[in-house]
Design a protein around this motif. Structure first.
Motif, PDB file in Angstrom:
ATOM      1  N   ASP A  39       0.858  -1.282  -0.051  1.00  0.00           N
ATOM      2  CA  ASP A  39       0.040  -0.058   0.171  1.00  0.00           C
ATOM      3  C   ASP A  39       0.881   1.216   0.059  1.00  0.00           C
ATOM      4  O   ASP A  39       0.649   2.124  -0.818  1.00  0.00           O
ATOM      5  CB  ASP A  39      -0.782  -0.071   1.141  1.00  0.00           C
ATOM      6  CG  ASP A  39      -2.012  -0.847   1.005  1.00  0.00           C
ATOM      7  OD1 ASP A  39      -2.147  -1.489   0.019  1.00  0.00           O
ATOM      8  OD2 ASP A  39      -2.704  -1.265   2.218  1.00  0.00           O
ATOM      9  N   GLN A  40       1.907   1.133   0.820  1.00  0.00           N
ATOM     10  CA  GLN A  40       2.624   2.406   0.873  1.00  0.00           C
ATOM     11  C   GLN A  40       3.678   2.825  -0.191  1.00  0.00           C
ATOM     12  O   GLN A  40       3.656   3.860  -0.939  1.00  0.00           O
ATOM     13  CB  GLN A  40       3.772   2.266   2.269  1.00  0.00           C
ATOM     14  CG  GLN A  40       3.197   2.312   3.511  1.00  0.00           C
ATOM     15  CD  GLN A  40       4.175   2.332   4.680  1.00  0.00           C
ATOM     16  OE1 GLN A  40       5.194   2.199   4.441  1.00  0.00           O
ATOM     17  NE2 GLN A  40       3.421   2.328   5.692  1.00  0.00           N
ATOM     18  N   VAL A  41       4.004   1.464  -0.992  1.00  0.00           N
ATOM     19  CA  VAL A  41       4.807   1.584  -2.291  1.00  0.00           C
ATOM     20  C   VAL A  41       3.838   2.182  -3.311  1.00  0.00           C
ATOM     21  O   VAL A  41       4.050   3.284  -4.087  1.00  0.00           O
ATOM     22  CB  VAL A  41       5.496   0.477  -2.482  1.00  0.00           C
ATOM     23  CG1 VAL A  41       5.943   0.489  -4.161  1.00  0.00           C
ATOM     24  CG2 VAL A  41       6.460   0.032  -1.808  1.00  0.00           C
ATOM     25  N   GLU A  42       2.570   1.364  -3.330  1.00  0.00           N
ATOM     26  CA  GLU A  42       1.694   1.942  -4.294  1.00  0.00           C
ATOM     27  C   GLU A  42       1.171   3.526  -4.291  1.00  0.00           C
ATOM     28  O   GLU A  42       0.861   4.324  -5.142  1.00  0.00           O
ATOM     29  CB  GLU A  42       0.380   1.032  -4.484  1.00  0.00           C
ATOM     30  CG  GLU A  42       0.798  -0.146  -4.948  1.00  0.00           C
ATOM     31  CD  GLU A  42      -0.539  -1.306  -5.153  1.00  0.00           C
ATOM     32  OE1 GLU A  42      -1.320  -0.920  -4.373  1.00  0.00           O
ATOM     33  OE2 GLU A  42      -0.314  -2.310  -5.677  1.00  0.00           O
ATOM     34  N   GLU A  43       1.028   4.069  -3.098  1.00  0.00           N
ATOM     35  CA  GLU A  43       0.859   5.462  -2.643  1.00  0.00           C
ATOM     36  C   GLU A  43       1.976   6.302  -3.063  1.00  0.00           C
ATOM     37  O   GLU A  43       1.744   7.143  -3.592  1.00  0.00           O
ATOM     38  CB  GLU A  43       0.544   5.664  -1.220  1.00  0.00           C
ATOM     39  CG  GLU A  43       0.176   6.940  -0.864  1.00  0.00           C
ATOM     40  CD  GLU A  43      -0.854   7.608  -1.492  1.00  0.00           C
ATOM     41  OE1 GLU A  43      -1.007   8.862  -1.568  1.00  0.00           O
ATOM     42  OE2 GLU A  43      -1.836   7.033  -1.864  1.00  0.00           O
ATOM     43  N   ALA A  44       3.376   5.840  -3.106  1.00  0.00           N
ATOM     44  CA  ALA A  44       4.271   6.605  -3.253  1.00  0.00           C
ATOM     45  C   ALA A  44       4.547   6.795  -4.918  1.00  0.00           C
ATOM     46  O   ALA A  44       4.955   7.966  -5.322  1.00  0.00           O
ATOM     47  CB  ALA A  44       5.583   5.985  -2.890  1.00  0.00           C
ATOM     48  N   ILE A  45       4.328   5.766  -5.601  1.00  0.00           N
ATOM     49  CA  ILE A  45       4.410   5.675  -7.143  1.00  0.00           C
ATOM     50  C   ILE A  45       3.122   6.361  -7.773  1.00  0.00           C
ATOM     51  O   ILE A  45       3.084   6.362  -9.087  1.00  0.00           O
ATOM     52  CB  ILE A  45       4.800   4.610  -7.497  1.00  0.00           C
ATOM     53  CG1 ILE A  45       3.942   3.407  -7.509  1.00  0.00           C
ATOM     54  CG2 ILE A  45       6.186   4.029  -7.032  1.00  0.00           C
ATOM     55  CD1 ILE A  45       4.126   2.087  -7.729  1.00  0.00           C
ATOM     56  N   ARG A  46       1.956   6.388  -7.050  1.00  0.00           N
ATOM     57  CA  ARG A  46       0.671   6.779  -7.726  1.00  0.00           C
ATOM     58  C   ARG A  46       0.945   8.228  -8.570  1.00  0.00           C
ATOM     59  O   ARG A  46       1.426   9.097  -8.070  1.00  0.00           O
ATOM     60  CB  ARG A  46      -0.589   7.034  -6.778  1.00  0.00           C
ATOM     61  CG  ARG A  46      -1.782   7.302  -7.482  1.00  0.00           C
ATOM     62  CD  ARG A  46      -3.090   7.183  -6.488  1.00  0.00           C
ATOM     63  NE  ARG A  46      -2.963   5.755  -6.071  1.00  0.00           N
ATOM     64  CZ  ARG A  46      -3.208   5.216  -4.745  1.00  0.00           C
ATOM     65  NH1 ARG A  46      -2.828   6.159  -3.654  1.00  0.00           N
ATOM     66  NH2 ARG A  46      -3.039   4.024  -4.708  1.00  0.00           N
ATOM     67  N   GLY A  47       0.405   8.405  -9.662  1.00  0.00           N
ATOM     68  CA  GLY A  47       0.482   9.490 -10.577  1.00  0.00           C
ATOM     69  C   GLY A  47       1.948   9.515 -11.260  1.00  0.00           C
ATOM     70  O   GLY A  47       2.080  10.767 -12.005  1.00  0.00           O
TER      71      GLY A  47
END
Length: 62
Positions: free
Chosen positions: A26-34
């Motif tokens: 979840d944290q990685v996906e949030e960091a790379i979102r956009g």
């Protein structure tokens, strides 16, 4: 004079299956979102930085 164009050498890769805790995913996906950064690219870069930090720590202890 212009630099001569050279194709970059691609390092070999090997697929590895690893399990991440869901909160890390979840944290990685949030960091790379956009961004245009893939999950794999993020993990590879983070691993390279961690290995470099460990190497520097080991050199500092000598």
């Amino acid at each position: 004079m212009a630099r001569k164009f050279k194709l970059p050498a691609e390092p070999g890769t090997t697929p590895k299956n690893i399990r991440f805790p869901n909160y890390v995913i979840d944290q990685v996906e949030e960091a790379i979102r956009g961004t245009k950064i893939s999950f794999s690219a993020f993990v590879i870069e983070a691993t390279k930085v961690a290995l470099e930090n460990l190497r520097e720590e080991e050199e500092g202890q000598e």
